[in-house]
Each structure stands twice: as C-alpha cells, then as structure tokens.
Write an enzyme that holds these catalytic residues in place. Structure first.
Site, PDB file in Angstrom:
ATOM      1  N   LYS A 174       0.923  -1.281  -0.072  1.00 25.16           N
ATOM      2  CA  LYS A 174       0.086  -0.002   0.188  1.00 25.16           C
ATOM      3  C   LYS A 174       0.934   1.284  -0.232  1.00 25.16           C
ATOM      4  CE  LYS A 174      -1.746   3.123   1.874  1.00 25.16           C
ATOM      5  NZ  LYS A 174      -1.741   4.375   1.453  1.00 25.16           N
ATOM      6  N   GLU A 177      -0.312   7.556  -1.228  1.00 23.75           N
ATOM      7  CA  GLU A 177      -1.506   7.747  -2.150  1.00 23.75           C
ATOM      8  C   GLU A 177      -0.871   9.319  -2.914  1.00 23.75           C
ATOM      9  OE1 GLU A 177      -1.700   7.845   0.963  1.00 23.75           O
ATOM     10  OE2 GLU A 177      -2.878   9.440   2.035  1.00 23.75           O
ATOM     11  N   SER A 227       5.235   8.175   9.582  1.00 24.56           N
ATOM     12  CA  SER A 227       5.381   9.362  10.393  1.00 24.56           C
ATOM     13  C   SER A 227       5.092   8.461  11.954  1.00 24.56           C
ATOM     14  CB  SER A 227       4.315  10.286  10.436  1.00 24.56           C
ATOM     15  OG  SER A 227       2.914   9.817  10.675  1.00 24.56           O
ATOM     16  N   CYS A 282      13.513  11.129   6.176  1.00 26.59           N
ATOM     17  CA  CYS A 282      13.722  10.577   7.686  1.00 26.59           C
ATOM     18  C   CYS A 282      15.254  10.826   8.277  1.00 26.59           C
ATOM     19  CB  CYS A 282      13.181   9.425   7.772  1.00 26.59           C
ATOM     20  SG  CYS A 282      14.329   8.282   7.024  1.00 26.59           S
ATOM     21  N   GLU A 383       9.257  17.266  14.427  1.00 25.36           N
ATOM     22  CA  GLU A 383       9.689  16.797  13.093  1.00 25.36           C
ATOM     23  C   GLU A 383       9.148  17.853  12.052  1.00 25.36           C
ATOM     24  OE1 GLU A 383       8.615  13.064  11.100  1.00 25.36           O
ATOM     25  OE2 GLU A 383      10.660  13.034  10.165  1.00 25.36           O
TER      26      GLU A 383
HETATM   27  P1  NAD Z   1       2.167   9.140   6.918  1.00 25.31           P
HETATM   28  O1  NAD Z   1       2.629   8.554   8.149  1.00 25.31           O
HETATM   29  O2  NAD Z   1       1.520  10.271   7.048  1.00 25.31           O
HETATM   30  O3  NAD Z   1       1.920   8.073   6.115  1.00 25.31           O
HETATM   31  C1  NAD Z   1       2.808   6.753   5.624  1.00 25.31           C
HETATM   32  C2  NAD Z   1       1.716   5.617   5.240  1.00 25.31           C
HETATM   33  O4  NAD Z   1       0.844   5.604   6.129  1.00 25.31           O
HETATM   34  C3  NAD Z   1       0.962   6.066   3.733  1.00 25.31           C
HETATM   35  O5  NAD Z   1       0.907   5.084   3.095  1.00 25.31           O
HETATM   36  C4  NAD Z   1      -0.401   6.693   4.409  1.00 25.31           C
HETATM   37  O6  NAD Z   1      -1.354   6.226   3.250  1.00 25.31           O
HETATM   38  C5  NAD Z   1      -0.544   5.827   5.499  1.00 25.31           C
HETATM   39  N1  NAD Z   1      -1.493   6.477   6.255  1.00 25.31           N
HETATM   40  C6  NAD Z   1      -1.502   7.940   6.604  1.00 25.31           C
HETATM   41  N2  NAD Z   1      -2.388   8.183   7.554  1.00 25.31           N
HETATM   42  C7  NAD Z   1      -2.886   6.885   8.042  1.00 25.31           C
HETATM   43  C8  NAD Z   1      -4.219   6.703   9.066  1.00 25.31           C
HETATM   44  N3  NAD Z   1      -4.552   7.568   9.954  1.00 25.31           N
HETATM   45  N4  NAD Z   1      -4.392   5.274   9.273  1.00 25.31           N
HETATM   46  C9  NAD Z   1      -3.660   4.302   8.483  1.00 25.31           C
HETATM   47  N5  NAD Z   1      -2.776   4.652   7.540  1.00 25.31           N
HETATM   48  C10 NAD Z   1      -2.470   5.890   7.107  1.00 25.31           C
HETATM   49  O7  NAD Z   1       3.935   9.691   6.594  1.00 25.31           O
HETATM   50  P2  NAD Z   1       4.263  10.385   5.201  1.00 25.31           P
HETATM   51  O8  NAD Z   1       3.865  11.934   5.556  1.00 25.31           O
HETATM   52  O9  NAD Z   1       3.887   9.617   4.126  1.00 25.31           O
HETATM   53  O10 NAD Z   1       5.838  10.385   5.080  1.00 25.31           O
HETATM   54  C11 NAD Z   1       6.501  11.047   5.921  1.00 25.31           C
HETATM   55  C12 NAD Z   1       6.912  10.599   7.230  1.00 25.31           C
HETATM   56  O11 NAD Z   1       7.428   9.120   7.035  1.00 25.31           O
HETATM   57  C13 NAD Z   1       8.043  11.401   8.163  1.00 25.31           C
HETATM   58  O12 NAD Z   1       7.505  11.390   9.447  1.00 25.31           O
HETATM   59  C14 NAD Z   1       9.396  10.713   7.951  1.00 25.31           C
HETATM   60  O13 NAD Z   1      10.188  10.917   8.917  1.00 25.31           O
HETATM   61  C15 NAD Z   1       8.787   9.284   8.046  1.00 25.31           C
HETATM   62  N6  NAD Z   1       9.740   8.281   7.264  1.00 25.31           N
HETATM   63  C16 NAD Z   1      10.559   7.528   8.165  1.00 25.31           C
HETATM   64  C17 NAD Z   1      11.310   6.715   7.777  1.00 25.31           C
HETATM   65  C18 NAD Z   1      12.410   5.775   8.429  1.00 25.31           C
HETATM   66  O14 NAD Z   1      12.879   5.076   8.071  1.00 25.31           O
HETATM   67  N7  NAD Z   1      12.112   5.936   9.693  1.00 25.31           N
HETATM   68  C19 NAD Z   1      11.629   6.767   6.258  1.00 25.31           C
HETATM   69  C20 NAD Z   1      11.009   7.438   5.576  1.00 25.31           C
HETATM   70  C21 NAD Z   1      10.005   8.277   5.978  1.00 25.31           C
END
Ligand code: NAD
Length: 500
Positions: A174, A177, A227, A282, A383
């Site tokens: 998944k 989006e 996140s 990240c 962050e």
């Molecule tokens: P996000 O958490 O908003 O989304 C990640 C995934 O979760 C997406 O596929 C999204 O559709 C899904 N999602 C979002 N809200 C959800 C909910 N309420 N319930 C279920 N699924 C949900 O993250 P983002 O904005 O796409 O990416 C940026 C974040 O990712 C930053 O915080 C960054 O630090 C982190 N990140 C971490 C690493 C790591 O290795 N630790 C690597 C890359 C990015």
C-alpha cells in the site's frame, strides 16, 4: 487528460471498483495530473486472496527460481532508472538526480535479495546425541504487507518486497497515495522479470485500505515506514491482530559539531543533509548542535552555502532543491519559521513566501536557518520535514550528548570531529539506531540493517540486512534420528528425553 493509477492484483491492473479516487499533484506546478484509485475493503481482500493463492506455489519455489527472477528484475530496474526517477519527480517534486539516488539505494536491497541463498543456508549440528542431528531452517510467513510513505516512493517499497519475496513470501504493497506511480512501475517490471501472478500486488488508498491490511487474518506480517503517530498506531493495531510488525517512524536527527572539527566540511555536510530533498528525508539533519565557541563561525559558513542553493522544478537540471509535497505541508513548514523568533530563536534565513517564476502555484518554500534555538521551541521539538535547519548551542560534549539523548526520536545522528576518542565515546553513548562519524546521513548499506531507536521505530526488527531476512521468515528446528542397524531397541521410557 488526467492519468489514472489503478491497483495491481494477481499480475494485472485492477480498475478501482470502489469508484473512489484521490488527486495526485505535480508539486512544481500545483496541478492535479493524476487520479489514484482508493481501495475498498473488498479490493484489499481481493489482493490478499491473490497473494494467498500465489503463496501455495511461490512458498515452495526453489531458491534457484526466485534468484533468477530477482536477477532479471535487477537488470530491468537498472535499465529503467531514468523512467522511474522521472515518475518520482513528477509526483514527489524532488530533483531528478536525487530521484536517481533513491532508485540506486533501492537497488542495493535487490542486490542483497539476489544473494538470498547465502542468507537462508540454515544451520546443521551433527551427532548432538548418539545418531541424532539437528537442523535449523527458516521458512516464509505467507502473505506479508508493506505500507510506505510519500518521501521515497520507490526506495522504501524496495526496502521491503525484494527480501520478502526472495524469502518465499507473497506481498501486498500500500504505497503513499500522494505519489503512487513508481510502485505500479515496479509491479510491471517484476511481472516482466517473470514473477508469477499474485506474488506482488499493489493496492492504493488511505486508512480504509491500511486498516483492512492490519486486521486481515491472512496477512501474517506488516512492514510500515511513515510518521511516528501512524507508526505507533500500526504497531499496536497489527500486533493486537497477532501479526509480526516492524513500524519505522519519524525523526529529528542531530549533528554534533565539536570545536576541533573541520568546520568547512561540517558546514558542507550540514547544508547537504538539511536541505537535500527539501528536508523531506527521515535521515535529514534538522538540528546542528555546536559545541563551545565555534557557533558563530559555523552558522556563518552554513549561511554562505545555504544562500547559494538553487530552488526550482525537479525536471530542471539546474535545480538543487524542489518544492514540498503539498501546499498544506508547505504552509505547516512555514508556520515553524514564522513562529521561531517569538519562541526565542534567531532567524538567520527566512524561506517563507518564496516562489519560482513561471511556477507560482507550485508548493515552494525557500531555505530557512534558525540559530540559538531553545529546546522548548516547537521548531526544535517537532519533526518539521522541510528545509529548516535549527542550530543549538551547548558548552561541552557532555551537554550535547545529553541534549540529543533527551529527544524522543532516535533515528540517525552524526558527530563531526577530528578526535577519535570522542567519536568512539559518541558511538557508544548516543541513543540512536544509526550513527555517522563525519558522515551526515549514515543510511546503512543494504547488507547492514536500517532502523532507529525510541519513537523512530516500533517493533523488534530493523529493516533490510540480516534483520530483514529474519523478519520475513520464521525458524524451525528439526531433530532427526536415523538408527544404526546395530542399535539395541531403546524400549519405552516415559522420562523427559535427555541427550547422551
Ligand atoms: P504518513 O505516516 O502520513 O503516511 C505513511 C503511510 O501511512 C501512507 O501510506 C499513508 O497512506 C498511511 N496513513 C496515513 N495516515 C494513516 C492513518 N490515519 N491510518 C492508517 N494509515 C495511514 O507519512 P508520510 O507523510 O507519507 O511520510 C513522511 C513521514 O515518514 C515522516 O515522518 C518521515 O520521517 C517518515 N519516514 C520515516 C522513515 C524511517 O525509515 N524511519 C523513512 C521515510 C519516511
């Protein structure tokens, strides 16, 4: 005409039956270019069913067969680097060279997966008791799911599925989006490489799709990157449904600069690591901790370099930094800069209100540099995930380590120094999963695992490397006795079996 991105189920595209679509925007123009299908519960179920069906044969396939498909996939990936990078730039906004770097780092995990036979060799102890041998083997789990963030739409899925399928699992991805096209391209390349239908599936969408994967009884493990609040939710929900989970979260990465450091090298590193990919990494450095009296000189050197960064569309080879993912995220990032002075920080560079001529509707923000940021400021605590670098001042190495260790995050960190003893102490004393010594973004190579500590990772396994193989397999230990014809019959013995 608006492009449509559909799901990929059972080896072919599956049109969005739910009729729900989300918009995908080109961040450099602000224009909606694509509609992405959002999966319903039934569509997620169809993808899991296809993966479950495929597992009956893929789980039994030979290592030779899996490896030869992965080698073909690697060659195709190599051939299509530019095309994948262009898809990333069009939907994420990062500059083309940065997108190519992302593909290259994903390819490293495919390299590792091509050598899976070495990692799955197992263990054998002969003659543990008279005529008894013990073998330890690792077997696939079944259907596993990956849920990935917007900031690495090709690399992060490749942190997961190459090892998962190499271990004999089938996969449902998944992706974010916000930039879904790269994932679909990877699915097409896997099919072209000869991966059997149903081994790799993609469902697009939002919380509806994610929640179904978390609770589906046929999904045995979930890998998540995103996140911190969502990582925590994924970990607790999927665990409550009895699944194996690794959930990597957000970060606030510190760079500790000691007074003896090469300040030009440290400034180069800070600028590259803070503003690369517009800070949407990240592993971005978002806090520089200057020790002792070097603060003013270091901030001057960072400023000199940061002011020269060329901001523009990712498709322009002259651009070094692109736009942010959405207008809403741009506004949120700007709010940290606007509020910083009132919180006690010195605003050295203010990137708010920045725009690029001819692309006025793009999600632009310029470079921001904040100095003397108090740890109580929101700009330090949260962050930000944008091109905002905070500099904090401390008196001693010990104060710097205490400050970093007080952060709830523990993804990556770095020390800049010429003092080997201090660097060694730092490696041992700092509470983070990945440490750089004069290396600002210490993302481990494919054969070492990637993962943070504290609120940057929920679960027991880091991702890829040996941890990846371990996560995607379960252990089995086989104890065997082949009696020798000369053995005398043991007879019935109700005592607990002892080895002798
Ligand atoms: P996000 O958490 O908003 O989304 C990640 C995934 O979760 C997406 O596929 C999204 O559709 C899904 N999602 C979002 N809200 C959800 C909910 N309420 N319930 C279920 N699924 C949900 O993250 P983002 O904005 O796409 O990416 C940026 C974040 O990712 C930053 O915080 C960054 O630090 C982190 N990140 C971490 C690493 C790591 O290795 N630790 C690597 C890359 C990015």
């Amino acid at each position: 005409m608006t492009k449509i991105v559909n799901h990929w189920i059972g080896g072919k595209t599956a049109e969005g039956a739910s009729g729900t679509y989300g918009p995908v925007t080109d961040p450099a123009t602000g224009e909606v270019t694509t509609k992405v299908a959002f999966a319903s519960v039934e569509e997620v179920d169809a993808a899991v069913a296809a993966a479950k069906d495929a597992f009956t044969t893929w789980g039994q396939s030979s290592l030779a067969q899996r490896t030869s498909i992965l080698f073909r996939f690697r060659a195709l990936l190599d051939e299509h680097r530019d095309e994948i990078a262009a898809l990333i730039t069009a939907e994420h906004g990062k500059v083309h060279s940065d997108a190519l770097g992302e593909v290259a780092r994903g390819l490293e995990i495919v390299d590792l997966a091509c050598g899976i036979s070495v990692q799955l060799k197992g263990e054998l102890s002969t003659q543990v008791a008279t005529n008894v041998d013990v073998a330890a083997i690792r077997q696939p789990l079944g259907v596993v799911a990956g849920i990935t963030p917007f900031n690495f739409p090709a690399m992060v899925p490749m942190w997961m599925f190459p090892l998962a399928v190499a271990c004999g699992n089938t996969f449902v991805l998944k992706p974010s989006e916000k930039d879904p096209s790269a994932a679909l391209k990877l699915a097409e390349l896997l099919a072209e490489a000869g991966l059997p239908d149903g081994v790799f599936n993609v469902v697009h969408g939002d919380k509806v799709a994610v929640d179904r994967l978390l609770e589906h009884p046929d999904v045995k493990a979930v890998s998540f990157v995103g996140s911190t609040p969502i990582a925590r939710y994924i970990h607790s929900t999927a665990s409550a449904h009895g699944k194996r989970v690794q959930a990597l979260g957000g970060a606030k990465n510190h760079m500790l600069v000691l007074p003896d450091a090469d300040l030009d090298a440290a400034a180069d590193a800070a600028v590259s690591a803070a503003y690369g990919s517009a800070g949407e990494r990240c592993m971005a450095i978002s806090a520089v901790v200057a020790v002792g009296s070097i603060g003013d000189e270091l901030v001057r050197k960072i400023r000199e370099r940061a002011e020269k960064i060329k901001i523009g569309p990712g498709t322009d080879p002259a651009s070094e930094m692109g736009p942010l993912i959405t207008a809403a995220h741009r506004d949120k990032v700007a709010s940290y800069v606007s509020g910083a002075a009132a919180e006690g920080a010195e605003v050295v560079l203010d990137g708010t209100g920045y725009t690029v001529e001819g692309h006025e509707d793009g999600h632009w923000i310029g470079i921001s540099l904040l100095d003397k940021v108090p740890t109580s400021a929101k700009a330090y605590q949260d962050e930000i995930f944008g091109p905002v670098l905070s500099v904090l001042r401390v008196d001693t190495y010990e104060d710097g380590v205490a400050l970093i260790n007080a952060s709830p995050y523990g993804n990556g960190t770095a020390i800049f120094t010429r003092d080997g003893g201090a660097a060694r102490r730092f490696q041992l004393e700092i509470e983070a999963g990945m440490v750089g010594v004069n290396v600002p973004i210490p993302v481990p190579v494919g054969y070492h695992s990637f993962g943070g500590w504290k609120d940057s990772l929920f679960g027991d396994h880091h991702i890829y490397g040996n941890d990846g193989t371990h996560f995607y397999t379960r252990g089995k230990v086989v104890t065997t006795r082949w009696p020798d014809p000369s053995d005398t019959p043991a007879g019935v013995d109700l005592g607990f079996p002892r080895n002798h």
